[in-house]
Each structure stands twice: as C-alpha cells, then as structure tokens.
Write an enzyme that holds these catalytic residues in place. Structure first.
Site, short mmCIF file in Angstrom:
data_model
loop_
_atom_site.label_atom_id
_atom_site.label_comp_id
_atom_site.label_asym_id
_atom_site.label_seq_id
_atom_site.Cartn_x
_atom_site.Cartn_y
_atom_site.Cartn_z
N GLU A 81 0.98 81.37 -35.27
CA GLU A 81 2.36 81.12 -34.89
C GLU A 81 2.47 80.77 -33.40
O GLU A 81 1.94 81.47 -32.55
CB GLU A 81 3.22 82.35 -35.19
N CYS A 144 8.45 90.23 -39.11
CA CYS A 144 7.31 89.60 -38.42
C CYS A 144 7.77 88.87 -37.16
O CYS A 144 7.25 89.11 -36.07
CB CYS A 144 6.59 88.63 -39.35
N HIS A 168 -0.01 84.82 -39.29
CA HIS A 168 0.33 85.15 -40.67
C HIS A 168 -0.89 84.93 -41.56
O HIS A 168 -1.60 83.93 -41.42
CB HIS A 168 1.48 84.28 -41.15
#
Length: 211
Positions: A81, A144, A168
């Site tokens: 991410e 998250c 993730h």
C-alpha cells in the site's frame, strides 16, 4: 539491536484465521542478522483500540521499521500500500460492533500520507523471487487503512526516523476450502515474502517522488 515491528490483525467478520497475524507471529524473534530482530504485535480489529495498541508498541519498542499486515480477501498477490487515507467508511462492523461511516481518522490531519517504505524496491525483490506482488493505491476504508493512517500520522508527528507502511496479504488456503473462486497463498510463501520485504526496507531508501 535494531527492532523491526510487524503487526497483524486478529480474525474478523466471522473468520477463525487472519493471515496477517499468522505471518506476523511466525516472524516473532526472527533475526535478519546479529543487529536486527523482529517483534510481532497483534492488533485488535477495532477502530479505536487498534491505534492505541499500535502506538503503545511503537513507544515501547522504538523500532527502525514498522510493517503492518492485513487480510485482503479476493487478492491473489501481496498488495504493498502506498497511500493511507484519512477516511473511514466501514461497510461491516468491527469486532466491538462499531461501524463508523463517512468519518475521519484524524480530525486535524492531512487527507492522506504516503508510506515511506521502499515499495518499488520491495516489489522488484519479490518478483525476482517469483512472489506475486503489486503496488496498491487504496488500502480501503476499514480498520486496515485506519491503522495505516494512524501509523503514518504518528511517524510524521513523533518518529520521523521510522520507516513505515502497510501490506495486504491474500487469504490462506485453509480459509478458502469452500470458496473455490477465492484466491489464496500458502503461509510459507507469505512468510518468505515478508522476510524479503524486511531486508529491503532496511537496505533501501524510500521511493523518491519526481517533481
């Protein structure tokens, strides 16, 4: 000895496993060399408590690197991410029953933060080892992303020397036995991937943004 903090989440949404904690806990105590050791911390899948637990761990361990892990059902590869968004919109309740919608993680924080991990170098290293991984520009709007934003907010305001970010992970095969169309990745492959990410994060500088 330098510390790398790896966090994973407890199971949520009726699951009995969460690959993020399975991977993190497997790395507890792992030493890259004589100067670097991993500490793993389990985060509750609860909006408020996840940030409190994270901040306590960072304050206590004073890590050089923090890599947060989460589960991404339906994902076939690691998603590294890039962007932590200051936005919460929970489509399901967290493990405490709370379901905030159209809210902010930090009322006076910026709209987003970038991870300062060397994401591009990490992806190249993973691909070199034939581990599927991709850059992701959205960590969602659930716990998250909320915790990822909280980490980067903490780094920005208190711990500028820390490298931090979020990855993730796919489901584990045992989570999708009755879901033949849902992709998964073996635990051993995910653990190997995180060891690569840890090593690269310590050796490389953060990705440089071009003006």
């Amino acid at each position: 000895m330098a510390t790398v903090l790896i966090t994973g989440f407890e199971p949520f949404a009726g699951e009995t496993l969460n690959p993020s904690w399975q991977v993190a806990s497997a790395l507890q105590g792992w030493q890259l060399d004589e100067e670097v050791m991993v500490s793993a911390v389990k985060l509750p899948c609860v909006f408020k408590q996840s940030l409190l637990t994270l901040e306590q761990a960072v304050n206590q361990l004073q890590p050089a690197v923090v890599i947060m892990l989460g589960q991404a059902t339906g994902c076939s590869q690691l998603r590294l991410e890039k962007i932590a968004s200051n936005y919460i919109d929970a489509t399901i309740a967290d493990n405490s029953g709370q379901q905030p919608r159209n809210a902010l993680t930090a009322s006076h924080g910026p709209a987003a933060y970038f991870s300062n991990l060397p994401i591009n170098a990490m992806i190249r290293a993973l691909h070199f080892q034939h581990i599927p991984a991709q850059l992701s520009l959205s960590a969602g709007s659930y716990v998250c992303n909320h915790s990822f934003y909280g980490l980067m907010h903490l780094i920005k305001n208190q711990y500028a020397s820390i490298k931090g970010g979020f990855i993730h992970l796919p489901c584990l095969p045992e989570q999708v036995l009755n879901k033949p169309d849902t992709p998964s990745m073996e635990l051993a492959s995910q653990i190997k991937a995180l060891k690569i990410c840890i090593e690269v994060s310590l050796q490389q500088h953060a990705d440089q943004l071009l003006a």
